[in-house]
Design an enzyme around this catalytic site. Structure first.
Site, PDB file in Angstrom:
ATOM      1  N   HIS A  35      80.564  81.047  52.034  1.00  0.00           N
ATOM      2  CA  HIS A  35      81.563  80.001  52.272  1.00  0.00           C
ATOM      3  C   HIS A  35      82.914  80.686  52.482  1.00  0.00           C
ATOM      4  CE1 HIS A  35      82.623  80.864  48.134  1.00  0.00           C
ATOM      5  NE2 HIS A  35      81.417  80.512  47.719  1.00  0.00           N
ATOM      6  N   HIS A  38      83.966  83.643  50.212  1.00  0.00           N
ATOM      7  CA  HIS A  38      83.412  84.942  50.609  1.00  0.00           C
ATOM      8  C   HIS A  38      84.128  85.494  51.843  1.00  0.00           C
ATOM      9  CE1 HIS A  38      79.678  82.993  48.739  1.00  0.00           C
ATOM     10  NE2 HIS A  38      79.855  84.066  47.985  1.00  0.00           N
ATOM     11  N   GLN A  62      70.536  89.567  37.418  1.00  0.00           N
ATOM     12  CA  GLN A  62      71.708  88.925  36.818  1.00  0.00           C
ATOM     13  C   GLN A  62      71.502  87.442  36.536  1.00  0.00           C
ATOM     14  OE1 GLN A  62      74.276  89.872  40.320  1.00  0.00           O
ATOM     15  NE2 GLN A  62      75.224  87.887  39.916  1.00  0.00           N
ATOM     16  N   GLY A 148      86.182  88.391  44.050  1.00  0.00           N
ATOM     17  CA  GLY A 148      86.987  87.184  43.890  1.00  0.00           C
ATOM     18  C   GLY A 148      87.414  86.969  42.449  1.00  0.00           C
ATOM     19  N   LYS A 150      87.612  84.168  41.315  1.00  0.00           N
ATOM     20  CA  LYS A 150      86.760  83.043  40.908  1.00  0.00           C
ATOM     21  C   LYS A 150      85.871  83.461  39.736  1.00  0.00           C
ATOM     22  CE  LYS A 150      83.935  79.420  41.149  1.00  0.00           C
ATOM     23  NZ  LYS A 150      82.578  79.828  41.228  1.00  0.00           N
ATOM     24  N   ASP A 151      85.358  84.693  39.812  1.00  0.00           N
ATOM     25  CA  ASP A 151      84.552  85.243  38.719  1.00  0.00           C
ATOM     26  C   ASP A 151      85.424  86.264  37.975  1.00  0.00           C
ATOM     27  OD1 ASP A 151      81.661  84.152  39.381  1.00  0.00           O
ATOM     28  OD2 ASP A 151      82.585  84.737  41.270  1.00  0.00           O
ATOM     29  N   ARG A 188      76.954  77.220  44.766  1.00  0.00           N
ATOM     30  CA  ARG A 188      76.198  76.197  44.034  1.00  0.00           C
ATOM     31  C   ARG A 188      76.713  74.777  44.311  1.00  0.00           C
ATOM     32  NH1 ARG A 188      76.299  80.540  40.391  1.00  0.00           N
ATOM     33  NH2 ARG A 188      74.262  81.222  39.628  1.00  0.00           N
TER      34      ARG A 188
END
Ligand code: AMP
Length: 279
Positions: A35, A38, A62, A148, A150-151, A188
């Site tokens: 998306h 990325h 993971q 990112g 984001k993580d 997700r």
């Protein structure tokens, strides 16, 4: 045209050629179902390196939950088209046997910062992340790797083992890309129903409001508890964590006396969402 490579040996040859010409190689590790989040990393890599490799590998090591692994969205043809339009040089998409051949026996395990938050709710997750990223750095020989925010915790973990193991790659953190309504983009998200998708942006809104309450002097714990109540009210379930942590070392932050990050993980229907913001 973006070239698809599946074998580590073939990738090594390709990269060796680039390096002989003095090129700087950038890598963006992903699990696919790409998306705009990325793609923002691919763009950063494009700007800051001479050649760009995006890796797509849904890393079984993971995943702590078999059904999450099984339901993880995959669409390589779509991913390839997107990477091609971004001018990415190579899509490295190895199979599981290429990454974990028979006899594979090594784990990269980071202590300390892996214990709270994601580490507490996803046992083994960061061992899987650190191990696969070490391998991807070895296989791509990249000088820069783009991750990112984001993580957020993952970014800290990668920075930690790269420093600890003297891996010659510079880790570059990039901001979280959001939908217009504030929802952090995630592979997700496609699994959310229409109703859940309408609720999902409440997470970011509630976190922002709690952060601004904290800045206005509301005690951190009260702000977090009120935020949790609002999230449950909105239809989220099983809030795994909603915490304020220090940027340095990810320790619990009782107040705003040092730079802090608010991090959350919770469920909406059967989709687990995570997000984090600077406070
Ligand atoms: P994933 O495919 O979810 O493993 O993510 C691959 C990389 O993309 C990781 O470095 C993520 O942090 C990053 N990423 C995922 N979602 C976003 C986003 N919304 N904004 C920025 N980076 C992201």
């Amino acid at each position: 045209m973006t070239e698809v490579i599946r074998s580590a040996d073939e990738l090594r040859e390709k990269v060796a050629g680039w390096k002989r010409s003095g090129m700087l190689v950038g890598v963006v590790p992903t699990m696919g179902a790409l998306h705009d989040g990325h793609l923002s990393l691919a763009r950063a890599a494009r700007e800051q390196s001479d050649r760009v490799i995006v890796t797509v590998f849904v890393n079984p090591m993971q995943f702590n939950n078999a059904s999450d692994l099984e339901k993880y969205p995959r669409d390589e043809a779509h991913d390839l088209a997107l990477l091609d339009s971004e001018g990415v040089d190579v899509l490295f998409a190895p199979g599981v046997d290429e990454v974990y051949p028979d006899g594979f026996a090594t784990t990269v395990s980071v202590s300390g910062i892996t214990e709270p938050l994601e580490g507490a709710f996803r046992p083994g997750h960061f061992d899987g992340v650190a191990t696969v990223c070490s391998k991807l750095f070895g296989m791509t020989q990249a000088g820069r790797a783009f991750f990112g925010e984001k993580d957020w915790q993952q970014l800290q973990v990668v920075q930690r083992f790269v420093r600890d193991l003297n891996i010659p790659v510079r880790i570059i953190g990039c901001p979280t890309i959001r939908e217009e309504d504030g929802l952090a983009m995630s592979s997700r998200n496609v699994r959310l129903s229409a109703t859940e998708r309408a609720t999902a942006p409440v997470l970011h809104a509630v976190m922002q409001a709690a952060a601004s309450d904290m800045r206005a002097g509301k005690p951190v714990q009260t702000a977090l508890m009120d935020a949790q109540a609002e999230l449950l009210e909105a239809g989220f379930r099983d809030i795994e964590y909603l915490e304020l942590r220090t940027v340095e070392g990810l320790r619990p932050a009782p107040d705003l006396s040092q730079p802090a990050r608010m991090l959350a993980a919770l469920w909406l229907g059967d989709v687990r969402l995570i997000d984090n913001i600077a406070v």
